[in-house]
Each structure stands twice: as structure tokens, then as C-alpha cells.
Design an enzyme around this catalytic site. Structure first.
Site, PDB file in Angstrom:
ATOM      1  N   LYS A  79       0.848  -1.200   0.000  1.00  0.00           N
ATOM      2  CA  LYS A  79       0.000   0.000   0.000  1.00  0.00           C
ATOM      3  C   LYS A  79       0.881   1.246   0.000  1.00  0.00           C
ATOM      4  CE  LYS A  79      -3.892   1.992   2.622  1.00  0.00           C
ATOM      5  NZ  LYS A  79      -4.711   1.871   3.831  1.00  0.00           N
ATOM      6  N   SER A 154      -9.600   1.918   2.890  1.00  0.00           N
ATOM      7  CA  SER A 154      -8.765   2.666   1.984  1.00  0.00           C
ATOM      8  C   SER A 154      -7.772   1.809   1.198  1.00  0.00           C
ATOM      9  CB  SER A 154      -8.006   3.735   2.758  1.00  0.00           C
ATOM     10  OG  SER A 154      -7.149   3.153   3.722  1.00  0.00           O
ATOM     11  N   SER A 178      -9.673  -0.353   7.057  1.00  0.00           N
ATOM     12  CA  SER A 178      -9.121  -0.196   5.708  1.00  0.00           C
ATOM     13  C   SER A 178      -8.504  -1.431   5.079  1.00  0.00           C
ATOM     14  CB  SER A 178      -8.104   0.935   5.688  1.00  0.00           C
ATOM     15  OG  SER A 178      -8.793   2.148   5.558  1.00  0.00           O
TER      16      SER A 178
HETATM   17  N1  GLN Z   1     -12.932   4.567   6.702  1.00  0.00           N
HETATM   18  C1  GLN Z   1     -12.208   4.808   7.927  1.00  0.00           C
HETATM   19  C2  GLN Z   1     -11.690   6.216   7.942  1.00  0.00           C
HETATM   20  O1  GLN Z   1     -11.814   6.861   6.970  1.00  0.00           O
HETATM   21  C3  GLN Z   1     -11.077   3.848   8.085  1.00  0.00           C
HETATM   22  C4  GLN Z   1      -9.894   4.144   7.269  1.00  0.00           C
HETATM   23  C5  GLN Z   1      -8.710   3.308   7.572  1.00  0.00           C
HETATM   24  O2  GLN Z   1      -8.832   2.243   8.193  1.00  0.00           O
HETATM   25  N2  GLN Z   1      -7.543   3.806   7.215  1.00  0.00           N
HETATM   26  O3  GLN Z   1     -11.152   6.681   8.891  1.00  0.00           O
END
Ligand code: GLN
Length: 485
Positions: A79, A154, A178
Site C-alpha cells: 500500500k 482505503s 481499511s
Molecule cells: N474509513 C475509515 C476512515 O476513513 C477507516 C480508514 C482506515 O482504516 N484507514 O477513517
């Protein structure tokens, strides 16, 4: 060699027994990326040259009769918020568009030292803020199962790459879901390890007290393999801890005596009907292989979403203060000496709308007068939730629920920011409490994948793997999206 039909273990074996070469396999994956990723857009950067060079080194090792590391020449996609020495690491943000880290994250060092090959960097929501990849500066990732739909986020690029066969394994990061959300939306497996199991050194921080790097793979055992490689204490991350034995032999097909609690809050209003249906069918399967389940209530779950977003945004506003355009990354020249103007121009120009929204909200909840009303209260809820789960873990081995309450949505029907926060309702508890969690494919509705999620006690990843593997074997889903290699 017909790689498409081989499992990760079989490919690793073929490389070490010289039935094929690592270079041949890596070239095959790189060609697949070149052919198919224009549409999927799972990668931001592909390091073809570096990957081939590393593959040749693995082949030389095999020829010299030396034993390969645990990854045995398998390529891994990383990532784009995990630092890679010499390979651009952008966080899918304009502000880091040209940032080339001078060091590797610990998880990357460990991947390389077990003979994993770094393929490239995967697309994501900007600074990991989101659950759709819609906020990526480089454009969103396409869901491998259906065009125009989100792959989740994400870590959407990592999950889509694995689903499409554009990487056999990938690393993501999970601050509030994410890894698990995109795993669920792409029909692959994703793990959020216990807080402290994997070093965060070199993971570009979003909300440090919540996040972990986690593996994404096609199967539970693929994830167990990669987690085994990256887990372990690290002197460069003071929050990393010692108990690291990820027990691979825990992958059994029977679950006799395993007790599962199903919090009814994870099937609350807003859960789409096909999701509920698929979830209960999955629980039936789980009973068939020996687990027993009980519906329970976890009261503080209803407060946890608000607590998560307050804490995550507060930490983000502080972590992202370092992007000032002076030390690295984007910088806007302006009248010499006027630092405020440089900062403001750089940040206005470099961050996207969602990131700005969170920096502002985060600064707000931390400011004098509001700190007690929001931030402190959120921390108290976090403690309540932790205690409540700890109490329940005396009775139950695992908790289960749908990973996401909704099916992957269309990019032309994106939820509003608030609606998008709400669909994280089932994933954020693991981050607030530090518990490990896994998402495993549970079935399909309307041609789109649905994930089943388990949580376990701290450092009981073995239980997650056991349950998810037993389910995976019993469900026997064929998870190959159209056009995958
Ligand atoms: N959707 C959640 C956020 O926007 C989780 C994102 C993540 O785990 N990086 O904070």
C-alpha cells in the site's frame, strides 16, 4: 506454467524446486499488470525493474542450493502509505506526489528478508481516509467484480490487485477497517492484527493509536503466511510487543466447542438485506462445522462510531501537521520569509477536500473548551468498549458480524461524507479496542462479494484463522472475478 490455477504455496514450491523460476513468475505478474491494470488502477507505482532484479537474486539463491525464506520468491504489493526505500510513496496525495523515502518500513524489510519481492505501490484513499478510494489523487480503483463500483478502502488497490491476480499477496493498513472493508468488497481475505503485533515503523501515520499494517490474500492461509513474516517486536516502534507466535497449524476445518457471540449492533438499521441474509447463511455453515453462536448485545458499540471519528480526526490533525512544504514533499514558493503564506499555500494546494475536512474537525475537537466535550469523552467511550469486550471475551472465543453493512456502491452514487463514515460501523471497534479481526468472503449478492468478519481476544489471531479457514473450506466459494489472472 499455468500460474492461474496454482495456489500461493504451490507457486512457492515450484520456485524452490526449480520447476519454474522466480523471474518467470514475476514477469508473468508484471505482464498481467501491464495488460489489465489500466482499467483496475490498483497500482500507483510499479517497480518492474526492482522486482525482476530481486527475482533474479532469488533464482541465484536457489541455484546455489541455499534455502529460501518463508515467502520463497512470492511477490507482494505494498500500500502506498508504507515506506519503500527508493520507491515513491505518495499516500495517494498530491502533497507527497514526488516523495521517495530514504528507508524501508519494518514490514517491508521483513518481507524482503524472507525472500518476498516488492512489486510496487498500491492505490488508496488519500492518507488512508475513506472506504472507497474515491479520494485518491490518482483516481479511484475499479472493483474487480463490477465496473464503476468501489473496491472499498482505503486499501482498495491492494485488495483489487489480489482479487485480479495482479499480486498474490499484499499489505494494507487498517485504522478503522481499511484492510477488511476492501477485502470484503473485493472478495478476498484481510486481517487487522492485534495492536502492537506488527511494527508501524515506516507506516505513514494517520491515527497512530488505532492503526496496524495487515495482510491481504486470496485465502486465510495466505494471510497467515504473510502475517507470520511481518509480525514481531521492533525497537523502532515502542508500541510493538513481543508475543508473536502466529500459529499456522491452527488452520483446522473443525470448530468443535468454539463459542461465537453475534453483537446485534452489527446487524443494525442500515444493514442491507442481502448482507443480513448472507451473514446468517454463513453462520449456519459455521454451525455445521462445529461452532455454536449466540446473539448478544454490546451496549457501548452504539457510541463507538462517533468516538472513532473524533479520535481518528484528532490524531490526523496532529500527524498531518508535518506536511509544511519545508522539509519534504510539495512546496509552494512565495514571497521569501513569509512562512505562514508558504504553509498555507502548500497545504491548501497539496491536500484534498476530505483530508482538509478531517484536519479542521480534528483541530476543533482538540481545541480549548471542546477538548473535554469531545476528545476526552471519546476516550472514555473507548475505555468502556474495551472493558465491555474484555468481559464478553471470558464467555466467547470470537465475535462475528458482516464486515460491511452494505454492498460495494457505485462511484456515481457516492455516499455523503457522513454516510460514508456510518458504513464503518462494524469495523472500527477492533481499532478502538486493539483486538485482531479478519474478513473472509461469505458469498455474493447482485454479483458483488460480501464479507464475514470475526474478532478475537488480543494475540489470538490463531482463533481468527481457525474459524475463517473452517468457514472458507466449508463454503468453498469460487472467487475469481471476470478477467482475473
Ligand atoms: N474509513 C475509515 C476512515 O476513513 C477507516 C480508514 C482506515 O482504516 N484507514 O477513517
Amino acid at each position: 506454467m499455468d500460474y492461474k490455477r496454482l495456489s500461493v504455496t504451490e507457486i512457492r514450491e515450484a520456485i524452490s524446486s526449480r520447476e519454474t523460476s522466480c523471474e518467470d513468475y514475476v514477469s508473468f505478474v508484471l505482464e498481467s499488470i501491464a495488460k489489465r491494470d489500466k482499467k483496475t488502477r490498483s497500482y500507483i507505482t510499479v517497480d518492474a525493474e526492482g522486482a525482476i532484479e530481486a527475482a533474479k537474486a532469488v533464482d541465484a539463491k536457489v541455484r546455489a542450493g541455499r534455502k529460501l525464506g518463508k515467502l520463497g520468491g512470492l511477490p507482494v504489493a505494498i500500500k502506498d502509505n508504507i515506506c519503500t526505500y527508493g520507491i515513491r510513496t505518495t499516500c495517494a496525495s498530491k502533497i507527497l506526489e514526488r516523495f521517495v523515502p530514504p528507508y524501508d518500513a519494518t514490514a517491508v524489510i521483513r518481507t524482503k528478508s524472507e525472500d518476498g519481492i516488492i512489486l510496487g505501490k498500491t492505490n488508496m484513499d488519500e492518507f488512508a481516509m475513506g472506504n472507497s478510494t474515491a479520494t485518491s489523487y490518482f483516481g479511484p480503483v475499479n472493483n474487480p467484480w463490477m465496473d464503476g463500483h468501489t473496491p472499498g478502502g482505503s486499501s482498495g488497490g491492494s485488495a483489487a490487485a489480489v482479487a485480479m491476480g495482479l499480486a498474490p499477496l499484499a499489505l494494507g493498513s487498517d485504522t478503522g477497517g481499511s484492510v477488511r472493508c476492501p477485502a470484503s468488497f473485493c472478495g478476498v481475505v484481510g486481517v487487522k492484527p492485534t495492536y502492537g503485533l506488527v511494527s508501524r515503523y515506516g507506516l505513514i501515520a494517520y491515527a497512530s493509536s488505532l492503526e496496524q499494517i495487515g495482510p491481504i490474500g486470496k485465502t486465510v492461509s495466505d494471510c497467515a503466511l504473510l502475517l507470520d513474516v511481518i509480525a514481531g517486536p521492533d525497537s523502532r516502534d515502542s508500541t510493538s510487543v513481543a508475543p508473536t507466535n502466529v500459529n499456522l497449524s491452527a488452520l483446522k476445518r473443525e470448530l468443535k466447542g468454539l463459542k461465537v457471540g453475534v453483537p446485534k449492533e452489527w446487524l443494525g438499521e442500515g444493514t442491507q438485506r442481502p448482507v443480513t441474509r448472507t451473514f446468517w447463511r454463513a453462520m449456519d455453515k459455521l454451525s455445521e462445522v462445529g461452532a455454536t453462536w449466540t446473539e448478544i448485545s454490546v451496549d457501548s458499540l452504539s457510541l463507538s462510531l462517533a468516538a472513532y471519528y473524533i479520535i481518528a480526526m484528532a490524531e490526523a490533525s496532529s500527524n498531518l501537521a508535518r506536511y509544511d512544504g519545508v522539509r519534504y514533499g510539495l512546496s509552494h514558493e512565495t514571497t521569501a520569509g513569509d512562512w505562514n503564506a508558504i504553509y498555507s499555500k502548500t497545504r491548501s494546494n497539496g491536500f484534498g477536500a476530505e483530508v482538509k475536512r478531517r484536519i479542521m474537525l480534528g483541530s476543533y475537537v482538540l481545541s480549548a473548551g471542546y477538548y473535554e466535550a469531545y476528545y476526552l469523552k471519546a476516550q472514555k467511550i473507548r475505555t468502556l468498549l474495551k472493558n465491555e469486550f474484555a468481559r464478553l471475551l471470558r464467555k466467547f472465543d470470537l465475535f462475528a458480524g458482516p464486515t460491511m453493512p452494505v454492498l460495494p456502491f457505485r462511484f456515481d452514487k457516492l455516499p455523503s461524507p457522513l454516510e460514508s463514515y456510518r458504513i464503518d460501523v462494524n469495523t472500527i471497534a477492533a481499532n478502538l479496542t486493539g483486538l485482531p479481526a479478519i474478513s473472509v468472503p461469505a458469498g455474493f449478492a447482485e454479483g458483488l462479494p460480501i464479507g464475514l468478519q470475526f474478532h478475537a481476544a488480543p494475540f489470538r489471531e490463531d482463533l481468527l484463522f481457525t474459524a475463517a479457514h473452517a468457514f472458507e473450506s466449508a463454503a468453498d466459494l469460487r472467487m475469481l472475478p471476470p478477467g482475473a489472472s
